[in-house]
Design a protein around this motif. Structure first.
Motif, PDB file in Angstrom:
ATOM      1  N   ASP A 125       1.008  -1.177   0.020  1.00 19.29           N
ATOM      2  CA  ASP A 125       0.007  -0.010  -0.184  1.00 19.29           C
ATOM      3  C   ASP A 125       0.905   1.506   0.027  1.00 19.29           C
ATOM      4  OD1 ASP A 125      -2.155  -1.381   0.146  1.00 19.29           O
ATOM      5  OD2 ASP A 125      -2.561  -1.398   2.394  1.00 19.29           O
ATOM      6  N   LEU A 126       0.359   2.375  -0.573  1.00 18.42           N
ATOM      7  CA  LEU A 126       1.145   3.786  -0.649  1.00 18.42           C
ATOM      8  C   LEU A 126       0.527   4.352   0.464  1.00 18.42           C
ATOM      9  CD1 LEU A 126       1.572   4.592  -4.271  1.00 18.42           C
ATOM     10  CD2 LEU A 126       3.269   4.148  -2.716  1.00 18.42           C
ATOM     11  N   ALA A 127       1.132   5.072   1.253  1.00 17.56           N
ATOM     12  CA  ALA A 127       0.737   6.062   2.218  1.00 17.56           C
ATOM     13  C   ALA A 127       0.129   7.413   1.535  1.00 17.56           C
ATOM     14  CB  ALA A 127       1.955   6.489   3.219  1.00 17.56           C
ATOM     15  N   ARG A 128      -0.721   8.051   2.218  1.00 16.47           N
ATOM     16  CA  ARG A 128      -1.440   9.162   1.582  1.00 16.47           C
ATOM     17  C   ARG A 128      -0.048   9.917   1.125  1.00 16.47           C
ATOM     18  NH1 ARG A 128      -5.871   9.310  -0.253  1.00 16.47           N
ATOM     19  NH2 ARG A 128      -6.909  11.143   0.611  1.00 16.47           N
ATOM     20  N   GLY A 129      -0.169  10.399  -0.023  1.00 15.40           N
ATOM     21  CA  GLY A 129       0.625  11.317  -0.896  1.00 15.40           C
ATOM     22  C   GLY A 129       1.912  10.562  -1.198  1.00 15.40           C
ATOM     23  N   GLY A 130       2.071   9.051  -1.141  1.00 19.51           N
ATOM     24  CA  GLY A 130       3.059   8.132  -1.490  1.00 19.51           C
ATOM     25  C   GLY A 130       3.001   8.176  -2.830  1.00 19.51           C
ATOM     26  N   TYR A 131       4.556   7.868  -3.582  1.00 22.36           N
ATOM     27  CA  TYR A 131       4.578   7.848  -4.937  1.00 22.36           C
ATOM     28  C   TYR A 131       5.421   6.605  -5.103  1.00 22.36           C
ATOM     29  CZ  TYR A 131       6.348   8.948  -9.688  1.00 22.36           C
ATOM     30  OH  TYR A 131       6.705   8.989 -10.970  1.00 22.36           O
ATOM     31  N   SER A 132       5.155   5.800  -6.334  1.00 21.45           N
ATOM     32  CA  SER A 132       5.931   4.857  -6.301  1.00 21.45           C
ATOM     33  C   SER A 132       5.844   4.448  -8.053  1.00 21.45           C
ATOM     34  CB  SER A 132       5.135   3.442  -6.006  1.00 21.45           C
ATOM     35  OG  SER A 132       5.711   2.184  -6.211  1.00 21.45           O
ATOM     36  N   GLU A 133       7.163   3.907  -8.466  1.00 19.70           N
ATOM     37  CA  GLU A 133       7.255   3.767  -9.983  1.00 19.70           C
ATOM     38  C   GLU A 133       8.224   2.584 -10.272  1.00 19.70           C
ATOM     39  OE1 GLU A 133       9.242   6.630 -13.450  1.00 19.70           O
ATOM     40  OE2 GLU A 133       8.675   7.788 -11.653  1.00 19.70           O
ATOM     41  N   SER A 134       7.611   1.879 -11.196  1.00 19.00           N
ATOM     42  CA  SER A 134       8.102   0.630 -11.634  1.00 19.00           C
ATOM     43  C   SER A 134       8.246   0.672 -13.150  1.00 19.00           C
ATOM     44  CB  SER A 134       7.533  -0.543 -11.180  1.00 19.00           C
ATOM     45  OG  SER A 134       6.080  -0.905 -11.728  1.00 19.00           O
ATOM     46  N   GLY A 135       8.850  -0.531 -13.743  1.00 15.60           N
ATOM     47  CA  GLY A 135       9.007  -0.594 -15.137  1.00 15.60           C
ATOM     48  C   GLY A 135       7.402  -0.589 -16.096  1.00 15.60           C
ATOM     49  N   THR A 136       6.673  -1.036 -15.229  1.00 16.69           N
ATOM     50  CA  THR A 136       5.250  -1.129 -15.693  1.00 16.69           C
ATOM     51  C   THR A 136       4.040  -0.010 -15.307  1.00 16.69           C
ATOM     52  OG1 THR A 136       4.563  -2.937 -14.190  1.00 16.69           O
ATOM     53  CG2 THR A 136       5.354  -3.541 -16.505  1.00 16.69           C
ATOM     54  N   LEU A 137       4.248   0.362 -13.880  1.00 19.87           N
ATOM     55  CA  LEU A 137       3.296   1.183 -13.395  1.00 19.87           C
ATOM     56  C   LEU A 137       3.858   2.526 -12.874  1.00 19.87           C
ATOM     57  CD1 LEU A 137       1.496  -1.577 -11.289  1.00 19.87           C
ATOM     58  CD2 LEU A 137       0.508  -0.629 -13.207  1.00 19.87           C
ATOM     59  N   VAL A 138       3.239   3.433 -12.724  1.00 23.63           N
ATOM     60  CA  VAL A 138       3.444   4.794 -11.916  1.00 23.63           C
ATOM     61  C   VAL A 138       2.340   4.964 -10.843  1.00 23.63           C
ATOM     62  CG1 VAL A 138       4.031   6.948 -11.858  1.00 23.63           C
ATOM     63  CG2 VAL A 138       4.933   5.670 -13.869  1.00 23.63           C
ATOM     64  N   ARG A 139       2.419   4.956  -9.686  1.00 19.91           N
ATOM     65  CA  ARG A 139       1.488   5.178  -8.728  1.00 19.91           C
ATOM     66  C   ARG A 139       1.471   6.446  -7.910  1.00 19.91           C
ATOM     67  NH1 ARG A 139       0.915   0.362  -4.959  1.00 19.91           N
ATOM     68  NH2 ARG A 139       2.900   0.593  -4.745  1.00 19.91           N
ATOM     69  N   PHE A 140       0.403   7.068  -7.835  1.00 23.16           N
ATOM     70  CA  PHE A 140       0.477   8.176  -6.770  1.00 23.16           C
ATOM     71  C   PHE A 140      -0.878   8.233  -5.809  1.00 23.16           C
ATOM     72  CE2 PHE A 140      -0.668  12.769  -5.979  1.00 23.16           C
ATOM     73  CZ  PHE A 140       0.315  12.888  -5.014  1.00 23.16           C
ATOM     74  N   ASN A 141      -0.665   8.186  -4.513  1.00 24.78           N
ATOM     75  CA  ASN A 141      -1.857   8.242  -3.735  1.00 24.78           C
ATOM     76  C   ASN A 141      -1.973   9.617  -3.135  1.00 24.78           C
ATOM     77  OD1 ASN A 141      -3.950   7.326  -1.969  1.00 24.78           O
ATOM     78  ND2 ASN A 141      -2.757   6.473  -0.506  1.00 24.78           N
ATOM     79  N   GLY A 142      -2.367  10.427  -4.018  1.00 24.70           N
ATOM     80  CA  GLY A 142      -3.013  11.873  -3.814  1.00 24.70           C
ATOM     81  C   GLY A 142      -3.633  12.076  -2.537  1.00 24.70           C
ATOM     82  N   GLU A 143      -3.484  13.028  -2.091  1.00 26.61           N
ATOM     83  CA  GLU A 143      -4.433  13.599  -0.505  1.00 26.61           C
ATOM     84  C   GLU A 143      -5.410  14.274  -1.089  1.00 26.61           C
ATOM     85  OE1 GLU A 143      -1.444  15.245   1.856  1.00 26.61           O
ATOM     86  OE2 GLU A 143      -0.333  13.575   2.306  1.00 26.61           O
ATOM     87  N   ALA A 144      -5.751  14.748  -2.338  1.00 26.84           N
ATOM     88  CA  ALA A 144      -6.830  15.642  -2.621  1.00 26.84           C
ATOM     89  C   ALA A 144      -8.134  14.532  -2.510  1.00 26.84           C
ATOM     90  CB  ALA A 144      -6.676  16.276  -3.903  1.00 26.84           C
ATOM     91  N   SER A 145      -9.138  15.207  -2.288  1.00 30.28           N
ATOM     92  CA  SER A 145     -10.493  14.398  -2.454  1.00 30.28           C
ATOM     93  C   SER A 145     -10.957  14.805  -3.793  1.00 30.28           C
ATOM     94  CB  SER A 145     -11.608  15.292  -1.360  1.00 30.28           C
ATOM     95  OG  SER A 145     -12.680  14.757  -1.645  1.00 30.28           O
TER      96      SER A 145
END
Length: 187
Positions: free
Chosen positions: A61-81
């Motif tokens: 899981d990504l924390a609020r505001g967390g960012y993760s990048e891999s060869g296939t995915l880029v994820r961002f768990n933004g804090e905005a509603s």
């Protein structure tokens, strides 16, 4: 057929009314082809999300505001509603930056998501490769304003070529598992 009838009209062999009928039929056919292309793109993108689901579930899981990048995915768990009503801000940004409309393939729930049993009611899919100039700019904007996203970089061998950006929280699977809990793609 349109070209042939247009030639007949220029030779005076058919009336303007007959040419207009063929023009309308051509316009209707073009609209159907464009709808089919959009449906195919939407389906391919949704299939990418489905086939990548297992990979997403394996990720932490990504924390609020967390960012993760891999060869296939880029994820961002933004804090905005986030709600779909916020899509107009994203569309305005994209229009002002690139001078064209945001290439949205799915705005909320679609028939494709229904068939795949994904809850996509509060998400937006955009047909941009996340590594393109436009994709990188959009991802930077989304991070700046705190809007969550998952960006799929490329093809899923044998399944889809639907590189795209999923804006909003991850789509939950609407099918219940053996424990009667919804399954979700992790943030």
């Amino acid at each position: 057929e349109y070209q042939r009838r247009r030639e007949f009209y220029s030779q005076g062999l058919i009336s303007r009314l007959e040419l207009n009928q063929v023009e309308r039929a051509l316009a209707e056919a073009i609209v159907r082809v464009e709808e089919d292309k959009r449906w195919l793109t939407e389906s391919e993108i949704a299939m990418t999300e489905v086939t990548m689901r297992d990979e997403l579930l394996r990720l932490p899981d990504l924390a609020r505001g967390g960012y993760s990048e891999s060869g296939t995915l880029v994820r961002f768990n933004g804090e905005a509603s986030w709600t779909l009503a916020d899509a107009t801000k994203i569309q305005k940004f994209f229009q002002q930056t690139f001078g064209r409309g945001l290439p949205i393939t799915a705005f909320g729930q679609t028939a494709t998501h229904d068939r795949l049993r994904f809850d996509h009611r509060n998400a937006l899919d955009v047909a941009l490769h996340p590594d393109s100039n436009e994709g990188r700019s959009l991802l930077a904007y989304l991070r700046q304003v705190g809007i969550p996203f998952i960006a799929f970089r490329g093809a899923v061998p044998g399944a889809a070529t639907g590189a795209h950006i999923h804006i909003g929280n991850p789509s939950m699977r609407t099918v219940v598992n053996a424990d009667h809990q919804q399954q979700c793609c992790k943030r």
